[in-house]
Design a protein around this motif. Structure first.
Motif, short mmCIF file in Angstrom:
data_model
loop_
_atom_site.label_atom_id
_atom_site.label_comp_id
_atom_site.label_asym_id
_atom_site.label_seq_id
_atom_site.Cartn_x
_atom_site.Cartn_y
_atom_site.Cartn_z
N HIS A 71 4.12 2.31 -2.14
CA HIS A 71 5.37 2.01 -1.45
C HIS A 71 5.16 0.98 -0.34
N ALA A 72 4.06 1.13 0.40
CA ALA A 72 3.80 0.21 1.51
C ALA A 72 3.55 -1.20 1.00
N LEU A 73 2.78 -1.33 -0.06
CA LEU A 73 2.53 -2.66 -0.63
C LEU A 73 3.83 -3.27 -1.15
N ALA A 74 4.65 -2.46 -1.79
CA ALA A 74 5.93 -2.95 -2.30
C ALA A 74 6.84 -3.44 -1.16
N ALA A 75 6.67 -2.83 0.02
CA ALA A 75 7.45 -3.25 1.19
C ALA A 75 6.82 -4.44 1.91
N GLY A 76 5.73 -4.96 1.38
CA GLY A 76 5.09 -6.13 1.96
C GLY A 76 4.20 -5.84 3.15
N LYS A 77 3.72 -4.60 3.26
CA LYS A 77 2.88 -4.21 4.40
C LYS A 77 1.41 -4.19 3.99
N HIS A 78 0.56 -4.65 4.87
CA HIS A 78 -0.88 -4.45 4.73
C HIS A 78 -1.17 -2.97 4.99
N VAL A 79 -2.27 -2.47 4.38
CA VAL A 79 -2.52 -1.03 4.44
C VAL A 79 -3.98 -0.74 4.80
N LEU A 80 -4.16 0.08 5.82
CA LEU A 80 -5.44 0.71 6.12
C LEU A 80 -5.26 2.19 5.81
N ALA A 81 -5.95 2.67 4.76
CA ALA A 81 -5.76 4.05 4.30
C ALA A 81 -7.03 4.85 4.50
N GLU A 82 -6.85 6.09 4.92
CA GLU A 82 -8.02 6.97 5.04
C GLU A 82 -8.70 7.13 3.69
N LYS A 83 -9.99 7.42 3.74
CA LYS A 83 -10.75 7.64 2.53
C LYS A 83 -10.40 9.00 1.92
N PRO A 84 -10.50 9.14 0.61
CA PRO A 84 -10.61 8.08 -0.38
C PRO A 84 -9.25 7.41 -0.59
N LEU A 85 -9.27 6.18 -1.11
CA LEU A 85 -8.01 5.49 -1.32
C LEU A 85 -7.05 6.33 -2.14
N THR A 86 -7.55 6.87 -3.27
CA THR A 86 -6.74 7.75 -4.10
C THR A 86 -7.66 8.82 -4.68
N THR A 87 -7.09 9.70 -5.47
CA THR A 87 -7.88 10.76 -6.10
C THR A 87 -8.21 10.46 -7.55
N SER A 88 -7.95 9.23 -8.01
CA SER A 88 -8.28 8.89 -9.39
C SER A 88 -8.75 7.44 -9.49
N VAL A 89 -9.61 7.19 -10.46
CA VAL A 89 -10.12 5.83 -10.66
C VAL A 89 -9.00 4.88 -11.07
N SER A 90 -8.15 5.34 -11.97
CA SER A 90 -7.12 4.45 -12.50
C SER A 90 -6.15 4.01 -11.40
N ARG A 91 -5.76 4.94 -10.53
CA ARG A 91 -4.84 4.57 -9.45
C ARG A 91 -5.52 3.68 -8.42
N THR A 92 -6.79 3.93 -8.14
CA THR A 92 -7.52 3.07 -7.22
C THR A 92 -7.57 1.65 -7.75
N ARG A 93 -7.92 1.51 -9.02
CA ARG A 93 -7.98 0.19 -9.64
C ARG A 93 -6.62 -0.50 -9.64
N GLU A 94 -5.59 0.27 -9.95
CA GLU A 94 -4.23 -0.28 -10.01
C GLU A 94 -3.77 -0.79 -8.66
N LEU A 95 -4.02 -0.02 -7.61
CA LEU A 95 -3.54 -0.41 -6.29
C LEU A 95 -4.35 -1.56 -5.70
#
Length: 330
Positions: A84-108
């Protein structure tokens, strides 16, 4: 340079204890809004920094004055709010881990690159200067050829109700403390590591893993042992074991800014204890994030992706030990 205007997505403990104070102290960042699902929590946090309080995360993303968001939410909801943040044009600093899956990490990661936006995993220990000092010793041949790597990060049991006990929120030791030694192994051994074997343990009736171990290996046979947990005496260290000695670093992953690191170098000639200057890995991480946004040079997220692959492989290959004790943990 104009300070980076940051909105805070959630009032998690790590945000209140570490990130927000560091962000407020840096000339390169300005906290412009703090959002929470609870208006009262947002108001309380925002008063401390003289910024805007926002009820609900969607409202934060609608603010034009917010250039970037810091996301300290539970693991399981990282992916959706990063998207959602990327879609809104915002840069993102996210706590680790980025996501809980490889596919979503790669996608984002791909989505951020396509949009020209900075997406950065808040793996703060990588920005502490003590690791560069260890690397310099190793690359200068202080311990000869590397034969093995070991890393451990574990903390005492969390209190009842802690989100790390929740399977639905992406809890468990592997996703919390386990990512640190895995990432340290990647940092020193490179991206060709594979998971040979692993064990995950659920104790005291927990629905998630509270302890784990994994054996990783490089293509040329150098092994890495990693251990992690939520039900241990505190430990935070790694060592490089070579043909001519060992390098040991304690307080490796979450040292406070005033901590004086000491690298222990063990060789046949004796043991040297090498003190290093204190460093602030929280401030360093924020400065790196700001620099990436202002320069337009997107960070290389290959390390975060390889970390996600290894964590997923550990989870898939692990032998699961379940202690059926009924002691409640929340």
């Amino acid at each position: 340079m104009t300070p980076l205007r940051v909105g805070i997505m959630g009032c998690a403990s790590i945000a209140l204890r570490k990130t927000l104070p560091a962000m407020a102290a840096l000339p390169g960042t300005e906290i412009v809004a703090i959002a929470s699902r609870s208006a009262d929590k947002a108001d309380e946090a925002a008063r401390a920094y003289g910024c805007r309080a926002v009820e609900g995360y969607p409202a934060l993303l609608e603010l034009d004055e917010v250039e970037a968001v810091y996301l300290p939410l539970p693991n399981a909801v990282h992916a959706g709010w990063i998207e959602h943040a990327l879609a809104a044009g915002k840069h993102v600093l996210a706590e680790k881990p980025l996501t809980t899956s490889v596919s979503r990490t790669r996608e984002l990661i791909g989505a951020a690159q396509a949009a020209g936006l900075v997406l950065m995993e808040n793996m703060m220990f990588l920005q502490h200067s003590q690791h560069a000092a260890v690397r310099e010793l190793f690359e200068d041949g202080a311990i000869g050829e590397l034969r093995a790597f070991q890393a451990s990060f574990a903390v005492p049991r969390r209190p009842p109700g802690d989100i790390r006990h929740s399977a639905e929120l992406g809890g468990g030791a592997l996703m919390d403390t386990g990512v640190y030694p895995v990432r340290a192994a990647l940092s020193f051994l490179g991206g060709e590591l594979d998971v040979v074997s692993a064990v995950l343990a659920r104790r005291h009736g927990q629905p998630v893993d509270s302890a784990g171990h994994a054996l990783l290996c490089t293509g040329d046979g150098v092994g890495a042992q990693v251990a992690f947990g939520h039900d241990h005496a505190y430990r935070s260290e790694y060592e490089l074991w070579g043909s001519a000695g060992r390098i040991v670093l304690e307080h490796a992953f979450t040292p406070p800014a005033d901590h004086i690191p000491v690298v222990r170098l063990e060789r046949h000639s004796g043991v040297d204890r090498i003190p290093l200057p204190p460093d602030d890995q929280v401030a360093n991480t924020l400065e790196r994030f700001v620099a990436a946004v202002r320069s337009g040079l997107l960070p290389d997220n290959e390390g975060a992706l390889r970390q996600a692959v290894l964590v997923d492989d550990i989870r898939t290959k692990a032998r699961l030990y379940v202690d059926h004790a009924t002691e409640p943990v929340g």
